[in-house]
Design an enzyme around this catalytic site. Structure first.
Site, short mmCIF file in Angstrom:
data_model
loop_
_atom_site.label_atom_id
_atom_site.label_comp_id
_atom_site.label_asym_id
_atom_site.label_seq_id
_atom_site.Cartn_x
_atom_site.Cartn_y
_atom_site.Cartn_z
N HIS A 76 41.65 41.33 70.62
CA HIS A 76 40.46 40.82 71.33
C HIS A 76 39.49 41.93 71.72
O HIS A 76 38.34 41.66 72.04
CB HIS A 76 40.89 40.08 72.60
CG HIS A 76 41.57 38.77 72.32
ND1 HIS A 76 42.83 38.49 72.76
CD2 HIS A 76 41.15 37.68 71.64
CE1 HIS A 76 43.16 37.27 72.37
NE2 HIS A 76 42.17 36.77 71.69
N CYS B 178 49.37 26.33 57.91
CA CYS B 178 48.28 27.25 58.24
C CYS B 178 48.74 28.69 58.07
O CYS B 178 49.71 29.10 58.72
CB CYS B 178 47.79 27.02 59.67
SG CYS B 178 46.63 28.31 60.18
N HIS C 120 48.56 30.59 61.50
CA HIS C 120 49.43 30.22 62.63
C HIS C 120 50.85 29.86 62.21
O HIS C 120 51.70 29.62 63.06
CB HIS C 120 48.78 29.07 63.43
CG HIS C 120 47.46 29.48 64.02
ND1 HIS C 120 46.27 29.28 63.40
CD2 HIS C 120 47.19 30.17 65.16
CE1 HIS C 120 45.29 29.78 64.13
NE2 HIS C 120 45.82 30.33 65.20
N LYS D 206 52.86 36.13 68.64
CA LYS D 206 53.85 36.02 69.71
C LYS D 206 55.22 35.69 69.12
O LYS D 206 56.24 36.10 69.64
CB LYS D 206 53.42 34.93 70.70
CG LYS D 206 52.20 35.36 71.48
CD LYS D 206 52.06 34.59 72.79
CE LYS D 206 50.79 35.02 73.49
NZ LYS D 206 49.73 34.04 73.46
N1 MSP Z 1 37.49 30.51 70.62
C1 MSP Z 1 37.24 30.96 69.32
C2 MSP Z 1 35.89 31.64 69.22
C3 MSP Z 1 34.71 30.80 69.60
S1 MSP Z 1 33.22 31.66 69.45
C4 MSP Z 1 32.04 30.52 69.70
C5 MSP Z 1 38.32 31.95 68.87
N2 MSP Z 1 39.05 32.53 69.84
S2 MSP Z 1 40.22 33.58 69.57
O1 MSP Z 1 40.77 33.88 70.87
O2 MSP Z 1 41.12 33.10 68.59
O3 MSP Z 1 39.52 34.84 68.99
C6 MSP Z 1 38.51 35.53 69.72
C7 MSP Z 1 38.00 36.72 68.92
O4 MSP Z 1 39.07 37.67 68.78
C8 MSP Z 1 37.57 36.36 67.48
O5 MSP Z 1 36.45 37.12 67.11
C9 MSP Z 1 38.78 36.76 66.66
O6 MSP Z 1 38.48 37.08 65.33
C10 MSP Z 1 39.21 38.00 67.42
N3 MSP Z 1 40.60 38.36 67.14
C11 MSP Z 1 41.72 37.69 67.51
N4 MSP Z 1 42.79 38.37 67.01
C12 MSP Z 1 42.38 39.47 66.33
C13 MSP Z 1 43.00 40.60 65.78
N5 MSP Z 1 44.30 40.74 65.69
N6 MSP Z 1 42.19 41.61 65.35
C14 MSP Z 1 40.83 41.58 65.50
N7 MSP Z 1 40.24 40.53 66.02
C15 MSP Z 1 40.94 39.36 66.24
O7 MSP Z 1 38.43 32.19 67.70
#
Ligand code: MSP
Length: 476
Positions: free
Chosen positions: A22, A144, A147, A297
């Site tokens: 994140h 998926c 996931h 996780k």
């Molecule tokens: N809720 C949606 C986004 C809505 S935007 C209008 C979502 N949430 S998320 O929690 O799954 O991801 C949030 C951000 O973190 C996204 O840009 C996602 O690509 C990024 N990442 C989540 N895990 C990641 C990694 N392991 N590495 C890099 N970024 C990743 O999608």
């Protein structure tokens, strides 16, 4: 002239605490914002949390926590995380904010001409919060890939949004770079997806999805989470109550590669339907992997960013994620790589250099020119660095700035001011002054990446007398 710019980040789901993946959205947006502010521009910088949908609702239910408390608790974790990263956004929006909810309902009304009811028979992934086409279902054998859960079969009445009304305009806008997608390789994927993208479902029956924003004038339907979430980029600016033309279209929208398709298909279609311009640029970054694997996780390889920051400090964290994690491609985090970058590069290249120059500067009573600040302001930035920053190649721009630090290390070894001082103190002072000024010029280039360190370095050398500091990056 000062420009008004708008940068946005994806809003994470609040079904858990933040992990290191994140961090990337926030850090990249922060580098952009700091760089642009350094140039005198005014940057609006949105962040927030995505709080509706069954995935989150079920988590709260299983934890036996009222949903409002559950989302608040996790949203606060993201808010704190952003602070911990040294990231300074101007906004933090929650999709459960009543103002957001009200505004999204107004947005729905405006989209109405392009929305129609129909029966949905097909698949859904609640991890992605995405309707799955038969083609995707077949390609992934019903599971998926992100996931590792089987797609869920749905048979329900939904409202559909007519993507076909805008498909050609979106393709056109991407091709003529009215909307740029970076990196280019993903732009091609998006164009392929768009070519056979069907209309999308934008609501679900309340009995199947209760935690969300109600569809106006239909008590039985709740809005699809992506319609709700994407709207945040506008509602945070006050749309549709306020005129948002000061900041919209966004200059830069940062998203992970997994959610580019939502931002390059549904989102532009919504904007066209609302009669709003498309964002200028969508940057999609890669994944941060843990030991070569996607963090999950279930696998148990999720890295807690706060643990890294608590152990090493903030700027070492920012250093690794902005230099060793490529801006666009997948990159690996391991504690070994992190430790090597810390001691081999940060402590060696930068920490030692600052220490050496401060010790030598102090010993030889170096006094920097009084017009130092003006001199630094007037020195044009390195053209390669500027080109990379302007092209959003942030990790490469950081490499370029680091190259300057390495060059100063080489220069100090070649010029040996400590030896010169024995025979010609005035010459030693002149050499040291030049080296320190070079360091301060390079320091300006690293400021958007390592703000704390950069401020420390500036204060050490702009003090009346140079006093050698505690090591910037102590051995752990
Ligand atoms: N809720 C949606 C986004 C809505 S935007 C209008 C979502 N949430 S998320 O929690 O799954 O991801 C949030 C951000 O973190 C996204 O840009 C996602 O690509 C990024 N990442 C989540 N895990 C990641 C990694 N392991 N590495 C890099 N970024 C990743 O999608």
């Amino acid at each position: 002239m000062s420009k008004k710019l708008y940068v946005t980040t994806a809003i994470p789901y609040v079904n858990g605490a933040p992990h290191i993946g994140h961090a990337l959205d926030y850090l990249l947006a922060d580098v952009y914002a700091r760089y642009q502010r350094q140039l005198g521009n005014n940057v609006r910088f949105q962040t927030g949390t995505d709080e509706h949908g069954n995935k989150i609702f079920d988590k709260a239910k299983n934890a036996n926590i009222p949903i409002e408390d559950y989302v608040k608790e996790n949203s606060d974790k993201f808010r704190n995380f952003i602070k911990k990263l040294g990231v300074e956004p101007t906004d933090f929006i929650r999709t459960s904010d009543t103002e957001h909810e009200r505004r999204v309902q107004l947005i729905w009304e405006k989209l109405k001409d392009h929305i129609y009811p129909a029966d949905y028979e097909g698949w859904y992934c609640s991890g992605c919060e995405s309707f799955i086409t038969e083609k995707e279902y077949a390609e992934n054998n019903g599971i998926c890939p992100d996931h590792q859960t089987p797609y869920q079969k749905l048979s329900e009445k939904n409202y559909y949004f007519r993507i076909s009304d805008f498909k050609d305009r979106i393709i056109e806008a991407i091709k003529n770079h009215e909307l740029t997608i970076l990196p280019e390789s993903r732009e091609k994927q998006v164009l392929n997806l768009l070519a056979d993208s069907p209309d999308v479902s934008v609501s679900r029956p309340k009995k199947n999805l209760s935690w969300g924003i109600a569809v106006p004038d239909d008590d039985d339907q709740i809005m699809y989470v992506w319609l709700d979430a994407l709207s945040n980029y506008l509602t945070v600016l006050g749309y549709p109550d306020n005129d948002i033309s000061e900041y919209w279209p966004a200059d830069l929208q940062i998203v992970g590669k997994d959610i580019l398709r939502f931002h390059a298909i549904i989102w532009p279609a919504m904007l066209f339907a609302l009669d709003l311009p498309l964002p200028k640029l969508i940057l999609s970054h890669g994944y941060v992997l843990a030991n070569g694997q996607k963090m999950s996780k279930t696998i148990g390889n999720v890295i807690d960013p706060l643990e890294v920051i608590d152990k090493y400090g903030l700027d070492p964290f920012r250093y690794f994620f902005l230099r060793h994690v490529d801006t666009f491609e997948d990159s690996d985090f391991t504690w070994e790589k992190f430790g090597a970058a810390y001691s081999g590069e940060l402590a060696n290249d930068l920490g030692n250099l600052v220490q050496r120059l401060a010790v030598l500067g102090s010993k030889n009573s170096v006094k920097l020119p009084s017009e130092l600040a003006t001199m630094l302001n007037n020195t044009p930035a390195d053209t390669k660095y500027v080109r990379l920053m302007e092209n959003y190649e942030f990790s490469k721009a950081f490499d370029c700035a680091w190259g300057k630090i390495q060059q100063i290390n080489k220069d100090i070894n070649d010029l040996q001011p400590w030896a010169v001082a024995k025979t010609d103190p005035a010459k030693a002072v002149a050499i040291l002054t030049d080296l320190i000024i070079s360091l301060l010029s390079a320091n300006k280039l690293i400021a958007p990446f390592l703000p704390e360190t950069s401020a420390k370095i500036l204060s050490i050398f702009s003090a009346e007398t140079i006093v050698p500091p505690e090591p910037l990056f102590p051995k752990n």
